[in-house]
Design an enzyme around this catalytic site. Structure first.
Site, PDB file in Angstrom:
ATOM      1  N   ASP A   1       0.808  -1.221   0.000  1.00 36.31           N
ATOM      2  CA  ASP A   1       0.000   0.000   0.000  1.00 36.31           C
ATOM      3  C   ASP A   1       0.841   1.270   0.000  1.00 36.31           C
ATOM      4  OD1 ASP A   1       0.974  -0.369   2.557  1.00 36.31           O
ATOM      5  OD2 ASP A   1      -0.955  -0.863   3.428  1.00 36.31           O
TER       6      ASP A   1
ATOM      7  N   ASP B   1      -7.602  -2.583  13.838  1.00 34.62           N
ATOM      8  CA  ASP B   1      -8.979  -2.849  13.385  1.00 34.62           C
ATOM      9  C   ASP B   1      -9.025  -4.076  12.472  1.00 34.62           C
ATOM     10  OD1 ASP B   1      -7.862  -1.939  11.038  1.00 34.62           O
ATOM     11  OD2 ASP B   1      -9.253  -0.265  10.741  1.00 34.62           O
TER      12      ASP B   1
ATOM     13  N   HIS C   1      -7.075  -4.650   9.818  1.00 34.54           N
ATOM     14  CA  HIS C   1      -6.738  -4.495   8.401  1.00 34.54           C
ATOM     15  C   HIS C   1      -5.444  -5.214   8.049  1.00 34.54           C
ATOM     16  CE1 HIS C   1      -4.627  -0.425   9.389  1.00 34.54           C
ATOM     17  NE2 HIS C   1      -3.683  -1.300   9.147  1.00 34.54           N
TER      18      HIS C   1
ATOM     19  N   GLU D   1      -9.535  -1.733   5.155  1.00 30.63           N
ATOM     20  CA  GLU D   1     -10.255  -1.333   6.354  1.00 30.63           C
ATOM     21  C   GLU D   1     -11.575  -2.099   6.463  1.00 30.63           C
ATOM     22  OE1 GLU D   1      -8.401  -0.012   8.280  1.00 30.63           O
ATOM     23  OE2 GLU D   1      -8.095   2.121   8.034  1.00 30.63           O
TER      24      GLU D   1
END
Ligand code: GLP
Length: 266
Positions: free
Chosen positions: A67, A136, A138, A143
């Site tokens: 990313d 979270d 990811h 997400e």
């Protein structure tokens, strides 16, 4: 999926580095998927050490990063482009033409995402994907609510991820709100993937990812569908796992791990 619980962060890094080392010596043209984040810094330091002291050769390998932030230039110290050069690429003998990181400044971001997918295909797919995990759940920057079959695309960051990464930027406001990330589907197509996590702040999300139901609310749960995924955690990150003894028993009795046990006892 297999889960390996080790007593310290150092041993987690050592085992992950040894797996990459083994794959790279077996196949010098390895296509390596790379991650960023604080957990990866010591892994890259260990790969650099192996390159300098043990001749680990990166000259023919290709890399694809998961990313990149949108809107940061390659020289921006917060960009993943900068991060990767700072922690790894500047210290190993990789051919710069073999490095792939999404371009967060591309004039047409959707085209950039398609181009990235095409480059991965052209390379023959990712042989070995290393992953971290966000609090979270990811992987990459997928997400909550990311489609489990998603491909490389633009995503908005969740407030939790922005808060988690704020210390690196100085404030929440400075964290870019959008990113380009490989999709969950892209990651699932890697031939082998290894997720590493350390520290007690990762314990809850590791338990949900490994033992919870598969859900797009926690992208890492999709790794339960991967045919060759290894999760390596330290004691602290393993704290909330219910079946620790079972994972330990499998690790003790699986011949594949025999050669690595001596390294871990060093
Ligand atoms: C970022 C990256 C993720 C990585 C996560 C973990 O969000 N995009 O790929 O898994 O950081 O960060 P850390 O290792 O700092 O906890």
């Amino acid at each position: 999926m297999e889960v390996i619980i080790l007593p310290s962060k150092e041993k987690v890094v050592k085992l992950a580095a040894s797996l990459i080392d083994m794959e790279l010596r077996r196949n010098p043209r390895l296509v390596l998927g790379l991650a960023t984040g604080r957990t990866m810094e010591s892994l890259y330091a260990e790969l650099v050490r192996r390159h300098k002291e043990e001749g680990l050769d990166f000259s023919l390998c290709q890399t694809f990063n998961l990313d990149e932030y949108i809107g940061l230039s390659k020289n921006d110290p917060h960009s993943y482009h900068y991060y990767m050069h700072h922690h790894l690429f500047n210290h190993i003998n990789i051919d710069k033409r073999n490095i792939h990181i999404p371009n967060g400044l591309a004039p047409n971001l959707d085209e950039e995402c398609c181009r990235y997918e095409y480059e991965i295909k052209k390379a023959g797919g990712i042989d070995f994907q290393i992953l971290g995990i966000g609090e979270d759940g990811h992987i990459g920057f997928n997400e909550p609510l990311s489609a489990l079959l998603s491909r490389t695309r633009v995503k908005a960051l969740s407030p939790l991820t922005i808060a988690q990464n704020a210390p690196l930027f100085g404030s929440k406001e400075a964290v870019p709100k959008r990113v380009i990330t490989m999709g969950v589907g892209t990651i699932l197509e890697s031939k082998r993937c290894v997720l590493i996590a350390t520290g007690k702040h990762k314990a809850k999300i590791i338990a949900k990812s490994v033992e919870g139901p598969i859900t797009s609310m926690i992208s890492a749960t999709a790794l339960q569908l991967h045919t060759r995924c290894t999760v390596i955690v330290d004691d602290e990150a393993a704290k909330s796992l219910e079946n620790r003894d079972y994972y330990q028993w499998l690790f003790e009795n699986e011949p594949e791990w025999e050669p690595f046990k001596s390294i871990l006892n060093e």
